[in-house]
Design a protein around this motif. Structure first.
Motif, PDB file in Angstrom:
ATOM      1  N   ASP A  41     -15.921 -12.393  35.773  1.00  0.00           N
ATOM      2  CA  ASP A  41     -14.541 -12.229  35.968  1.00  0.00           C
ATOM      3  C   ASP A  41     -14.400 -11.243  37.193  1.00  0.00           C
ATOM      4  OD1 ASP A  41     -11.804 -11.694  35.825  1.00  0.00           O
ATOM      5  OD2 ASP A  41     -11.976 -10.869  33.568  1.00  0.00           O
ATOM      6  N   THR A  42     -13.513 -11.838  38.192  1.00  0.00           N
ATOM      7  CA  THR A  42     -13.390 -10.920  39.337  1.00  0.00           C
ATOM      8  C   THR A  42     -11.766 -10.761  39.671  1.00  0.00           C
ATOM      9  OG1 THR A  42     -13.444 -13.268  40.627  1.00  0.00           O
ATOM     10  CG2 THR A  42     -15.322 -11.996  40.614  1.00  0.00           C
ATOM     11  N   THR A  43     -11.251 -10.853  38.607  1.00  0.00           N
ATOM     12  CA  THR A  43      -9.878 -10.424  38.649  1.00  0.00           C
ATOM     13  C   THR A  43      -9.434  -9.027  39.152  1.00  0.00           C
ATOM     14  OG1 THR A  43      -9.288 -11.626  36.514  1.00  0.00           O
ATOM     15  CG2 THR A  43      -7.437 -10.204  37.362  1.00  0.00           C
ATOM     16  N   ASP A  44      -8.443  -8.847  40.017  1.00  0.00           N
ATOM     17  CA  ASP A  44      -8.230  -7.662  41.070  1.00  0.00           C
ATOM     18  C   ASP A  44      -9.477  -7.447  41.716  1.00  0.00           C
ATOM     19  OD1 ASP A  44      -5.941  -7.613  39.323  1.00  0.00           O
ATOM     20  OD2 ASP A  44      -6.849  -6.369  37.507  1.00  0.00           O
TER      21      ASP A  44
ATOM     22  N   LYS B  93     -12.110  -9.612  48.479  1.00  0.00           N
ATOM     23  CA  LYS B  93     -13.242 -10.496  48.821  1.00  0.00           C
ATOM     24  C   LYS B  93     -14.189  -9.555  49.270  1.00  0.00           C
ATOM     25  CE  LYS B  93     -14.163 -13.933  52.661  1.00  0.00           C
ATOM     26  NZ  LYS B  93     -13.515 -14.604  53.770  1.00  0.00           N
ATOM     27  N   LYS B  94     -14.088  -8.369  49.650  1.00  0.00           N
ATOM     28  CA  LYS B  94     -15.165  -7.510  50.179  1.00  0.00           C
ATOM     29  C   LYS B  94     -16.005  -6.936  48.822  1.00  0.00           C
ATOM     30  CE  LYS B  94     -16.104  -2.999  52.422  1.00  0.00           C
ATOM     31  NZ  LYS B  94     -15.611  -1.963  53.307  1.00  0.00           N
ATOM     32  N   GLU B  95     -15.126  -6.632  47.620  1.00  0.00           N
ATOM     33  CA  GLU B  95     -15.635  -6.522  46.485  1.00  0.00           C
ATOM     34  C   GLU B  95     -16.734  -7.461  45.911  1.00  0.00           C
ATOM     35  OE1 GLU B  95     -12.994  -2.940  44.798  1.00  0.00           O
ATOM     36  OE2 GLU B  95     -12.180  -4.911  44.635  1.00  0.00           O
ATOM     37  N   LYS B  96     -16.197  -8.888  45.781  1.00  0.00           N
ATOM     38  CA  LYS B  96     -16.890  -9.774  45.340  1.00  0.00           C
ATOM     39  C   LYS B  96     -18.146 -10.008  46.238  1.00  0.00           C
ATOM     40  CE  LYS B  96     -12.553 -12.509  43.962  1.00  0.00           C
ATOM     41  NZ  LYS B  96     -11.701 -13.474  44.318  1.00  0.00           N
ATOM     42  N   LYS B  97     -18.510  -9.776  47.310  1.00  0.00           N
ATOM     43  CA  LYS B  97     -19.435 -10.100  48.159  1.00  0.00           C
ATOM     44  C   LYS B  97     -20.941  -9.551  47.379  1.00  0.00           C
ATOM     45  CE  LYS B  97     -21.367 -10.207  52.919  1.00  0.00           C
ATOM     46  NZ  LYS B  97     -21.239  -9.814  54.332  1.00  0.00           N
ATOM     47  N   GLY B  98     -21.914 -10.254  47.103  1.00  0.00           N
ATOM     48  CA  GLY B  98     -23.135  -9.922  46.521  1.00  0.00           C
ATOM     49  C   GLY B  98     -22.878  -9.313  45.152  1.00  0.00           C
TER      50      GLY B  98
ATOM     51  N   ASP C  94     -21.844 -15.631  45.011  1.00  0.00           N
ATOM     52  CA  ASP C  94     -21.466 -14.265  44.728  1.00  0.00           C
ATOM     53  C   ASP C  94     -20.947 -13.930  43.382  1.00  0.00           C
ATOM     54  OD1 ASP C  94     -22.291 -13.339  47.357  1.00  0.00           O
ATOM     55  OD2 ASP C  94     -20.377 -13.810  48.026  1.00  0.00           O
ATOM     56  N   THR C  95     -20.307 -14.789  42.509  1.00  0.00           N
ATOM     57  CA  THR C  95     -19.563 -14.243  41.240  1.00  0.00           C
ATOM     58  C   THR C  95     -20.008 -15.415  40.280  1.00  0.00           C
ATOM     59  OG1 THR C  95     -17.986 -16.396  41.876  1.00  0.00           O
ATOM     60  CG2 THR C  95     -17.375 -14.073  42.802  1.00  0.00           C
ATOM     61  N   ARG C  96     -21.452 -15.958  40.335  1.00  0.00           N
ATOM     62  CA  ARG C  96     -21.905 -16.618  39.286  1.00  0.00           C
ATOM     63  C   ARG C  96     -23.315 -16.126  38.937  1.00  0.00           C
ATOM     64  NH1 ARG C  96     -21.031 -23.177  39.704  1.00  0.00           N
ATOM     65  NH2 ARG C  96     -20.755 -22.948  37.408  1.00  0.00           N
ATOM     66  N   ILE C  97     -23.850 -16.174  37.731  1.00  0.00           N
ATOM     67  CA  ILE C  97     -25.045 -15.727  37.548  1.00  0.00           C
ATOM     68  C   ILE C  97     -25.863 -16.952  36.640  1.00  0.00           C
ATOM     69  CG2 ILE C  97     -26.507 -14.225  36.519  1.00  0.00           C
ATOM     70  CD1 ILE C  97     -24.859 -11.883  37.211  1.00  0.00           C
ATOM     71  N   GLU C  98     -26.973 -17.243  37.067  1.00  0.00           N
ATOM     72  CA  GLU C  98     -27.739 -18.234  36.062  1.00  0.00           C
ATOM     73  C   GLU C  98     -28.875 -17.529  35.313  1.00  0.00           C
ATOM     74  OE1 GLU C  98     -30.333 -22.507  36.454  1.00  0.00           O
ATOM     75  OE2 GLU C  98     -30.202 -21.342  38.142  1.00  0.00           O
ATOM     76  N   ILE C  99     -28.852 -17.812  33.939  1.00  0.00           N
ATOM     77  CA  ILE C  99     -29.764 -17.071  33.078  1.00  0.00           C
ATOM     78  C   ILE C  99     -30.545 -18.151  32.621  1.00  0.00           C
ATOM     79  CG2 ILE C  99     -30.128 -15.586  31.064  1.00  0.00           C
ATOM     80  CD1 ILE C  99     -27.175 -14.595  31.582  1.00  0.00           C
TER      81      ILE C  99
END
Length: 336
Positions: A47-50, A53-58, A86-91
């Motif tokens: 959840d990248t609400t708020d 772009k800089k905060e989403k990186k990595g 940058d905003t998805r993780i595979e488990i």
């Protein structure tokens, strides 16, 4: 073949043997990943609400170590995580081993054997409405050889019959009172006003009641010009007397049902609770078994279970043993 080549070959063979010895037997020493052993792949969006772009990186890469410390702090579950952008993780969750599945199934079988002796409360309560002969057959099947169960079921049937009888009487009296109220209205009196007098009148003896009704009828006799409904004095007295008589019966029945200690309602509820106590709570038992083995609470609770369900103590022991075996190989991420 020169002397140097012989030593090289011997050294290589020695290293191969040492390596093989280290991983032998492979089924015990080597742990296959999800790509070989099978498993589950889960992809989660962060959840990248708020977030800009800089905060989403990595972000995904930075979150993985935090999640791993929460999910697999000891690093023994063979869980893999990798970023998908940058905003998805595979488990990646590995499939449990054959040994794990076998021991889990053995544990579940022991639990099933333990709970088979539980009573289906809804089925028993449905049986209460069966004819008494059929009900007894159903209860005998539930009770089996247990005298305790038979006693509890008989108490349940007795209290239910008394509760139902009083409940039916209450409903019948209420229906009858509604009809009387209609007749009182037809006779020219205010039924709601009469209803407020019922408790007071129900406590009077016959002579005092007759006098009270006469006074009420005389005092509340409507004026002929003002009354749309023709007033019938004799019918009014008759309906009022009947109303008080039925109300008195209804009042006694309601008290018999609602008495806090000996009422039919509370007796039936107590019998139902005794029936529920025949059932062993499997979730509670498994929660206790998950406590540390040397825990005083665990050992005390297990003993309490055995005392409460003495007829199933051997099956409880079987569950405990199966749980201990399963716990050696199972874990929070064990995939059924």
């Amino acid at each position: 073949m020169n002397k140097n080549q012989v030593w090289k070959i011997a050294l290589i063979l020695f290293l191969v043997v040492c390596a093989a010895w280290t991983v032998w037997p492979p089924q015990d020493k080597l742990k296959q990943g999800p790509d070989l052993a099978g498993g589950t792949s889960l992809i989660y969006d962060i959840d990248t609400t708020d977030l800009d772009k800089k905060e989403k990186k990595g972000l995904a890469q930075n979150m993985i170590p935090i999640l791993m410390r929460r999910i697999d702090p000891m690093g023994v579950a063979n869980v893999k995580m990798r970023p998908q952008g940058d905003t998805r993780i595979e488990i990646l969750l590995p499939l449990s081993s054959v040994d794990t599945r076998v021991k889990r199934e053995a544990f579940e079988e022991r639990l099933d054997a333990l709970t088979k002796e539980n009573v289906n409360l809804m089925t028993v309560k449905r049986a209460l409405n069966e004819p008494k002969k059929q009900r007894q057959i159903t209860f005998d099947a539930f009770a089996g050889d247990s005298t305790e169960r038979q006693t509890i079921l008989q108490e349940l049937a007795t209290t239910y019959d008394a509760f139902k009888e009083k409940s039916d009487q209450r409903a019948s009296f209420e229906e009858e009172m509604e009809k009387i109220k209609e007749n009182i209205t037809k006779a020219g009196l205010n039924a709601d006003s009469v209803e407020q007098k019922l408790l007071e009148w129900s406590k009077l003896d016959k002579k005092a009641l007759t006098k009270a009704i006469d006074e009420y009828v005389t005092r509340n006799k409507p004026e002929e010009k003002a009354s749309i409904i023709p007033f019938v004095e004799s019918e009014s007295r008759k309906q009022l007397g009947k109303y008080v008589a039925v109300y008195t019966k209804w009042y006694d029945v309601v008290n018999a049902l609602a008495e806090p200690e000996t009422g039919e309602t509370i007796l039936y509820k107590k019998a139902s609770l005794k029936l529920a106590e025949l059932n062993l709570n499997v979730n509670q038992l498994t929660d206790i078994l998950d406590l540390p083995k040397d825990s005083i609470q665990r050992n005390t609770s297990i003993e309490e279970f055995k005392v409460t369900f003495a007829d199933r103590a051997d099956k409880i022991d079987a569950v405990i043993a199966a749980h201990a075996e399963y716990q050696k190989v199972g874990g929070r991420l064990d995939d059924p």
